[in-house]
Design a protein around this motif. Structure first.
Motif, PDB file in Angstrom:
ATOM      1  N   CYS A  50      56.389  55.981  10.904  1.00 20.89           N
ATOM      2  CA  CYS A  50      55.847  55.130  11.965  1.00 20.89           C
ATOM      3  C   CYS A  50      56.240  55.680  13.339  1.00 20.89           C
ATOM      4  CB  CYS A  50      56.364  53.707  11.786  1.00 20.89           C
ATOM      5  SG  CYS A  50      55.675  52.513  12.944  1.00 20.89           S
ATOM      6  N   SER A  51      57.515  55.947  13.520  1.00 27.24           N
ATOM      7  CA  SER A  51      57.964  56.464  14.822  1.00 27.24           C
ATOM      8  C   SER A  51      57.446  57.880  15.044  1.00 27.24           C
ATOM      9  CB  SER A  51      59.485  56.399  14.937  1.00 27.24           C
ATOM     10  OG  SER A  51      60.103  57.178  13.935  1.00 27.24           O
ATOM     11  N   ASP A  54      53.972  57.739  16.370  1.00 30.63           N
ATOM     12  CA  ASP A  54      54.021  57.348  17.787  1.00 30.63           C
ATOM     13  C   ASP A  54      54.392  58.524  18.675  1.00 30.63           C
ATOM     14  OD1 ASP A  54      53.510  54.693  17.083  1.00 30.63           O
ATOM     15  OD2 ASP A  54      55.626  54.104  17.198  1.00 30.63           O
ATOM     16  N   SER A 111      58.343  54.518  21.442  1.00 30.52           N
ATOM     17  CA  SER A 111      58.114  54.202  20.034  1.00 30.52           C
ATOM     18  C   SER A 111      59.001  53.043  19.594  1.00 30.52           C
ATOM     19  CB  SER A 111      58.389  55.428  19.159  1.00 30.52           C
ATOM     20  OG  SER A 111      58.264  55.066  17.796  1.00 30.52           O
ATOM     21  N   LYS A 114      58.531  49.714  21.919  1.00 32.42           N
ATOM     22  CA  LYS A 114      57.231  49.087  22.105  1.00 32.42           C
ATOM     23  C   LYS A 114      56.274  49.193  20.922  1.00 32.42           C
ATOM     24  CE  LYS A 114      53.622  48.945  25.628  1.00 32.42           C
ATOM     25  NZ  LYS A 114      53.139  49.501  26.891  1.00 32.42           N
ATOM     26  N   TYR A 115      56.162  50.376  20.290  1.00 36.67           N
ATOM     27  CA  TYR A 115      55.062  50.628  19.368  1.00 36.67           C
ATOM     28  C   TYR A 115      55.365  50.582  17.876  1.00 36.67           C
ATOM     29  CZ  TYR A 115      52.688  52.287  23.585  1.00 36.67           C
ATOM     30  OH  TYR A 115      52.134  52.390  24.819  1.00 36.67           O
ATOM     31  N   CYS A 116      56.524  51.013  17.440  1.00 42.08           N
ATOM     32  CA  CYS A 116      56.775  51.189  16.005  1.00 42.08           C
ATOM     33  C   CYS A 116      56.913  49.842  15.294  1.00 42.08           C
ATOM     34  CB  CYS A 116      58.013  52.060  15.767  1.00 42.08           C
ATOM     35  SG  CYS A 116      58.367  52.305  14.013  1.00 42.08           S
ATOM     36  N   SER A 117      55.877  49.468  14.574  1.00 41.87           N
ATOM     37  CA  SER A 117      55.864  48.173  13.883  1.00 41.87           C
ATOM     38  C   SER A 117      56.934  48.086  12.804  1.00 41.87           C
ATOM     39  CB  SER A 117      54.488  47.933  13.257  1.00 41.87           C
ATOM     40  OG  SER A 117      53.500  47.896  14.248  1.00 41.87           O
ATOM     41  N   VAL A 118      57.236  49.199  12.154  1.00 44.75           N
ATOM     42  CA  VAL A 118      58.254  49.175  11.102  1.00 44.75           C
ATOM     43  C   VAL A 118      59.617  48.865  11.693  1.00 44.75           C
ATOM     44  CG1 VAL A 118      59.424  50.505   9.298  1.00 44.75           C
ATOM     45  CG2 VAL A 118      56.959  50.755   9.627  1.00 44.75           C
ATOM     46  N   SER A 119      59.998  49.574  12.746  1.00 43.35           N
ATOM     47  CA  SER A 119      61.310  49.302  13.337  1.00 43.35           C
ATOM     48  C   SER A 119      61.352  47.912  13.967  1.00 43.35           C
ATOM     49  CB  SER A 119      61.716  50.381  14.342  1.00 43.35           C
ATOM     50  OG  SER A 119      60.866  50.398  15.457  1.00 43.35           O
ATOM     51  N   LYS A 120      60.242  47.473  14.530  1.00 38.27           N
ATOM     52  CA  LYS A 120      60.190  46.116  15.094  1.00 38.27           C
ATOM     53  C   LYS A 120      60.358  45.058  13.996  1.00 38.27           C
ATOM     54  CE  LYS A 120      59.671  46.607  19.506  1.00 38.27           C
ATOM     55  NZ  LYS A 120      60.811  46.239  20.344  1.00 38.27           N
ATOM     56  N   THR A 121      59.841  45.338  12.809  1.00 41.12           N
ATOM     57  CA  THR A 121      60.002  44.414  11.686  1.00 41.12           C
ATOM     58  C   THR A 121      61.466  44.321  11.268  1.00 41.12           C
ATOM     59  OG1 THR A 121      57.755  44.882  10.898  1.00 41.12           O
ATOM     60  CG2 THR A 121      59.316  43.976   9.288  1.00 41.12           C
TER      61      THR A 121
END
Length: 139
Positions: A50-51, A54, A111, A114-121
């Motif tokens: 994911c990152s 990005d 990344s 702002k953008y990486c959905s996996v790390s944000k999860t």
């Protein structure tokens, strides 16, 4: 988004397939002869992928010439009752090419912030850090 998981042997080997028909193998890697990655390894792979998408996307838009891109991801786990979730994850980006180091650092920052959905999860429960190296030099 949907995946399907199918058991493909008499033990713990599973094939996970997405809607486009692409698949990965998951297995119990504590058993001898495992043929897939562990579910926890797949989480680290997801963070890297994911990152990585990005960072490469951002740098390509900035016309940076990436000759080589690699990420190394390490996760530290902690015992919580009967489970061992990740406590922290660290990503090391190794880039080679005609790349402005400041742009590479900013791409990684964007990344993870702002953008990486996996790390944000994972972020509410897992501390995620990163390092960026361009042409062998740490930024």
């Amino acid at each position: 988004m949907k995946i399907t998981l199918n058991r493909i042997n008499d033990d713990f080997l599973f094939e996970c397939t997405n809607a486009q028909g692409n698949s990965i193998l998951l297995d119990n890697t504590s058993q001898p002869g495992a043929k897939g990655v562990s579910p926890m390894e797949s989480v680290l792979m997801a963070v890297a992928g994911c990152s990585g998408i990005d960072v490469v996307s951002i740098l390509k838009k900035q016309r940076q010439e990436i000759k080589s891109f690699q990420a190394e991801v390490e996760g530290e786990r902690v015992q919580v009752d009967d489970a061992k979730p990740f406590k922290s994850i660290n990503v090391k980006f190794l880039l080679e090419g005609e790349i402005d180091p400041k742009k590479a650092q900013k791409a990684a920052e964007l990344s993870f912030e702002k953008y990486c959905s996996v790390s944000k999860t994972l972020e509410p429960n897992v501390e995620i850090g990163y390092e960026v190296f361009v042409n062998g030099e740490k930024i």
